[in-house]
Design an enzyme around this catalytic site. Structure first.
Site, PDB file in Angstrom:
ATOM      1  N   LYS A 131     -14.780  -4.342   5.949  1.00  0.00           N
ATOM      2  CA  LYS A 131     -14.277  -5.182   4.870  1.00  0.00           C
ATOM      3  C   LYS A 131     -15.250  -6.286   4.493  1.00  0.00           C
ATOM      4  CE  LYS A 131     -11.890  -8.446   7.882  1.00  0.00           C
ATOM      5  NZ  LYS A 131     -10.726  -9.305   8.064  1.00  0.00           N
ATOM      6  N   GLN A 186       1.143 -11.047  -3.307  1.00  0.00           N
ATOM      7  CA  GLN A 186      -0.286 -10.754  -3.232  1.00  0.00           C
ATOM      8  C   GLN A 186      -0.788 -10.297  -4.601  1.00  0.00           C
ATOM      9  OE1 GLN A 186      -0.025  -7.625  -0.180  1.00  0.00           O
ATOM     10  NE2 GLN A 186      -1.381  -8.890   1.051  1.00  0.00           N
ATOM     11  N   HIS A 234      -5.034  -1.248  -5.260  1.00  0.00           N
ATOM     12  CA  HIS A 234      -5.617  -0.169  -4.472  1.00  0.00           C
ATOM     13  C   HIS A 234      -6.457   0.688  -5.389  1.00  0.00           C
ATOM     14  CE1 HIS A 234      -2.281  -1.569  -2.014  1.00  0.00           C
ATOM     15  NE2 HIS A 234      -3.105  -1.320  -1.021  1.00  0.00           N
ATOM     16  N   ASP A 241      -2.556  -7.857  -5.465  1.00  0.00           N
ATOM     17  CA  ASP A 241      -2.995  -6.685  -4.744  1.00  0.00           C
ATOM     18  C   ASP A 241      -3.520  -5.606  -5.689  1.00  0.00           C
ATOM     19  OD1 ASP A 241      -3.345  -5.282  -2.472  1.00  0.00           O
ATOM     20  OD2 ASP A 241      -1.221  -4.971  -2.036  1.00  0.00           O
ATOM     21  N   HIS A 300      -8.543  -1.325  -0.517  1.00  0.00           N
ATOM     22  CA  HIS A 300      -7.428  -2.249  -0.624  1.00  0.00           C
ATOM     23  C   HIS A 300      -8.060  -3.601  -0.907  1.00  0.00           C
ATOM     24  CE1 HIS A 300      -3.598  -3.968   1.036  1.00  0.00           C
ATOM     25  NE2 HIS A 300      -4.393  -4.988   1.111  1.00  0.00           N
ATOM     26  N   CYS A 332       0.784  -1.227   0.000  1.00  0.00           N
ATOM     27  CA  CYS A 332       0.000   0.000   0.000  1.00  0.00           C
ATOM     28  C   CYS A 332       0.823   1.288   0.000  1.00  0.00           C
ATOM     29  CB  CYS A 332      -1.014   0.033   1.136  1.00  0.00           C
ATOM     30  SG  CYS A 332      -1.022  -1.353   2.222  1.00  0.00           S
ATOM     31  N   ARG A 377       6.654 -11.240   5.423  1.00  0.00           N
ATOM     32  CA  ARG A 377       6.101 -11.083   6.764  1.00  0.00           C
ATOM     33  C   ARG A 377       6.755 -12.074   7.702  1.00  0.00           C
ATOM     34  NH1 ARG A 377      -0.326 -10.103   5.368  1.00  0.00           N
ATOM     35  NH2 ARG A 377       0.074  -8.306   4.030  1.00  0.00           N
TER      36      ARG A 377
END
Length: 640
Positions: free
Chosen positions: A464, A380, A384, A382, A510, A333, A362
């Site tokens: 979410k 990911q 945004h 991912d 996200h 992000c 992580r």
RNA sequence: GCCAGCGUAGCUCAGACGGCAGAGCAGCUGAUUCGUAAUCAGCGGGUCGGAGGUUCGAUUCCUCUCGCUGGCUCCA
């Protein structure tokens, strides 16, 4: 004078003295089968539950799915009963029914061995056979404390002190008594089909500072068939285990030398990932996304500003050089936000949909690592989305549509959807939360997907939607997540210039659809049991020449098929066809083309489909056409 | 990270009062040229996860450590 209570059961009406067990009514009912529980106002009650007020009861019989949880809860008591008989020094903890069975926690200085489990299970059968009545007792708190103190059950005393009111409910069967709300089956004899499965560690009340208990897991069913089905399901799951299939099919490997949670994708796994990613990119472009690439590390200060250093505990320790600290990224992000902030944004350019297959790291604690499903380095899928409030709902709808489209292509068409709303502690404006929650819910309604609301279960920075997919054997996997983020928008002071010439705060969404490539791949391997559909299969066609003299023809076809873009191999080992076929089947290659004299003479192959066997001869042209169609359609089944 | 279990050839697994480490599959070599799920023969392959200790001697016993497994915990 005794008060009379009106009890309605099915079509009959009874009047019971207050406090008498509800089971009194059963003697008057012409029921061929004895119920095991009552149900009143959606709540299950013991047969011996005292008549307290006017009630309308329905009867619940053995085998009723609603009673399964009660059966398992009673089975957990049976387990604790057996353990206290065999090991009187053991202190009992808690023992609820869980999704696929039940467990009970025990405090004991020695570990339970597999032999102990056998002995415990045997004892359980013994107690079950005695068909002891399970009695519900309501005791004054002091008396309950006294009973458990005398038995030296300190954990139970602690629980009663903590949870019990003036009166506490206990259940007793034979010498065993437990502090428990119930309800329970009327007697131990009803617990017939059960099995102990495993033993593991668990913390008392889930607190890792507290004492560590030993948790024994088991399961129970109303019929032997259901129990066997469940045990077969466990076996089936074992056969699908991606940690076994992955290395076996040469899809990926992990190495002690690399470190835990770090995965190497081998060529056969990598080509599958490539296909998935290509499909993913194509669909994202169609949906108006743009792509971003970002580095794997960034200055620690960036992560301070984002709040990660403060709130996120899965970061690897920072690296230091040239007088600065750098952080391996746990998320993408902040990078996307930097890109957004690289210049002033106008309301006219929103929404911006920026996607990245972003690899993050992580620090997951060593004990939680699990194959591909829980790793330390992963990519990911991912994105945004920066949008205005009037675009929010449409954007979320778009995300859900894209997610389900992608998932359906892999054969995941059954979902469990959760909407998690504002928790007690939250950041951002209440007004924005309400707007966002409403947009999420409207989008869900429009999608037609059934969903459930997890009240207060949202993350502190925004509400979410999570989507869990159901795999081929009914297991659920969390993949898609769509999250609003008020925190980052605020911390990085995201703005756009509105039609009114003033600065406004965009909404930041996200989202990850497949979750991570690693995790999704792990799920896919298990879902397909290693039998990938043609478009994903690392080797789509293997050509088996029968004898050396057929090899040239095999090579010729290979070249021809490769020119079509198919992944084709030739097995030129000097083995018999039988062996080659076996080899190809074990490798789960979807199409096997056997070629010999006959095939050469009429420019064909003899086709064999994985799992389906010999399909006879087919011309080269027909093969190409059909394979092309199957790949283009991403067909999950192979038909000729 | 915590509790428990497990680490022997690439894989699946035997094994041993503490006394030269085994099988099948896979691999390599050779023979076989074969029609829908394992052709035959030969050969190579191991610091018995790693480090330390006890011992004349440790793969075996002890301690530590790493990895894996089942859970717990965590999961922005």
């Amino acid at each position: 004078m005794d008060e009379l209570i009106k009890i309605k059961v099915e079509e009959s009406v009874f009047f019971l003295k207050k406090g008498t067990p509800l089971s009194e009514v059963l003697s008057e009912l012409p029921s061929p089968q004895k119920p095991i529980l009552f149900k009143s106002e959606g709540q299950l009650l013991d047969l011996s539950f005292p008549a307290d007020r006017e009630r309308e009861l329905s009867l619940v019989f053995a085998g009723d799915p609603q009673a399964l949880e009660v059966l398992r809860h009673s089975a957990s008591h049976l387990l604790a009963h057996a353990v206290t008989e065999l090991f009187p020094e053991v202190q009992v903890g808690m023992g609820p029914a869980v999704e696929n069975g039940y467990y009970y926690d025990f405090l004991r200085d020695r570990a339970f061995t597999p032999e102990d489990l056998e002995a415990i299970e045997k004892k359980m059968r013994e107690i079950a056979t005695q068909d002891l009545p399970i009695e519900r007792l309501v005791l004054p708190k002091e008396e309950a404390v006294k009973i458990f103190s005398e038995k030296n059950q300190k954990l139970k005393v602690e629980l009663i002190e903590e949870k019990g009111g003036a009166e506490v409910t206990c259940y007793r069967q034979g010498n065993f008594i437990d502090f428990c709300l119930g309800p329970h089956l009327p007697s131990t004899g009803l617990i017939k089909h059960f099995k102990l499965l495993s033993v593991s560690g668990a913390y008392w009340k889930g607190d890792e500072r507290g004492p560590q208990l030993q948790r024994i897991y088991g399961t129970a069913f109303f019929s032997e068939k259901e129990l066997q089905d469940y045990l077969n399901f466990l076996e089936e799951a074992k056969k699908r285990d991606h940690r076994r299939l992955g290395p076996e099919l040469e899809l990926f490997s992990t190495h002690e030398e690399l470190g835990g949670g770090l995965v190497i994708w081998h060529p056969k796994g990598a080509i599958i990932r490539h296909e998935i990613e290509a499909f993913w990119k194509e669909e994202h472009l169609k949906d108006g996304y743009d792509f971003i690439y970002s580095p794997h590390i960034a200055k620690l200060d960036l992560w301070k500003r984002s709040g990660h250093t403060e709130f996120y505990d899965a970061m690897f320790p920072p690296l230091e050089f040239e007088g600065f600290k750098y952080q391996l990224k746990p998320m993408n992000c902040p990078f996307h936000i930097m890109a957004y902030k690289s210049r002033q944004r106008s309301y006219r350019e929103l929404p911006l949909r920026w996607a990245e297959l972003g690899t993050v790291y992580r620090y997951e604690r060593s004990g939680v690592l699990h194959g591909l499903l829980r790793v330390r380095g992963f990519t990911q899928d991912d994105a945004h989305i920066f949008c205005r409030d009037d675009q929010l709902e449409a954007e979320i709808k778009g995300v859900i549509r894209l997610a389900t489209k992608l998932l359906a292509a892999f054969g995941f068409e059954s979902y469990q959807v959760y909407l998690a709303t504002r928790p007690e502690k939250y950041v951002g404006k209440l007004e924005d939360w309400n707007k966002a929650e409403q947009a999420l819910e409207e989008a869900l309604k429009a999608s037609g997907l059934p969903y459930q609301i997890d009240e207060g279960e949202g993350v502190f920075y925004g509400p979410k939607i999570d989507i869990k997919i159901k795999d081929a054997i009914g297991r659920l996997w969390q993949c898609t997540t769509v999250q609003l983020d008020f925190n980052l928008a605020e911390r990085f002071d995201l703005t756009y210039v509105g039609e009114d010439g003033h600065f406004h705060r965009p909404f930041l969404i996200h989202r990850a659809l497949l979750g991570s490539m690693e995790r999704f791949f792990g799920v896919l391997i298990e879902h397909y049991k290693g039998n990938f559909p043609l478009w994903l299969a690392p080797v789509q066609i293997i050509i088996l020449p029968i004898a050396d003299r057929h090899e040239a023809y095999a090579r010729e076809i290979q070249t021809r098929l490769r020119a079509e873009g198919f992944r084709v191999q030739v097995d030129d080992s000097r083995e018999k066809v039988n062996k080659k076929i076996r080899e190809a089947e074990v490798q789960k290659i979807p199409l096997i083309a056997v070629v010999g004299d006959k095939e050469i003479s009429n420019q064909s192959v003899s086709l064999r489909i994985h799992g389906l066997g010999d399909r006879g001869q087919i011309s080269l042209e027909a093969l190409i056409q059909q394979v092309k169609t199957l790949i283009q359609n991403k067909s999950l089944e192979i038909k000729f």
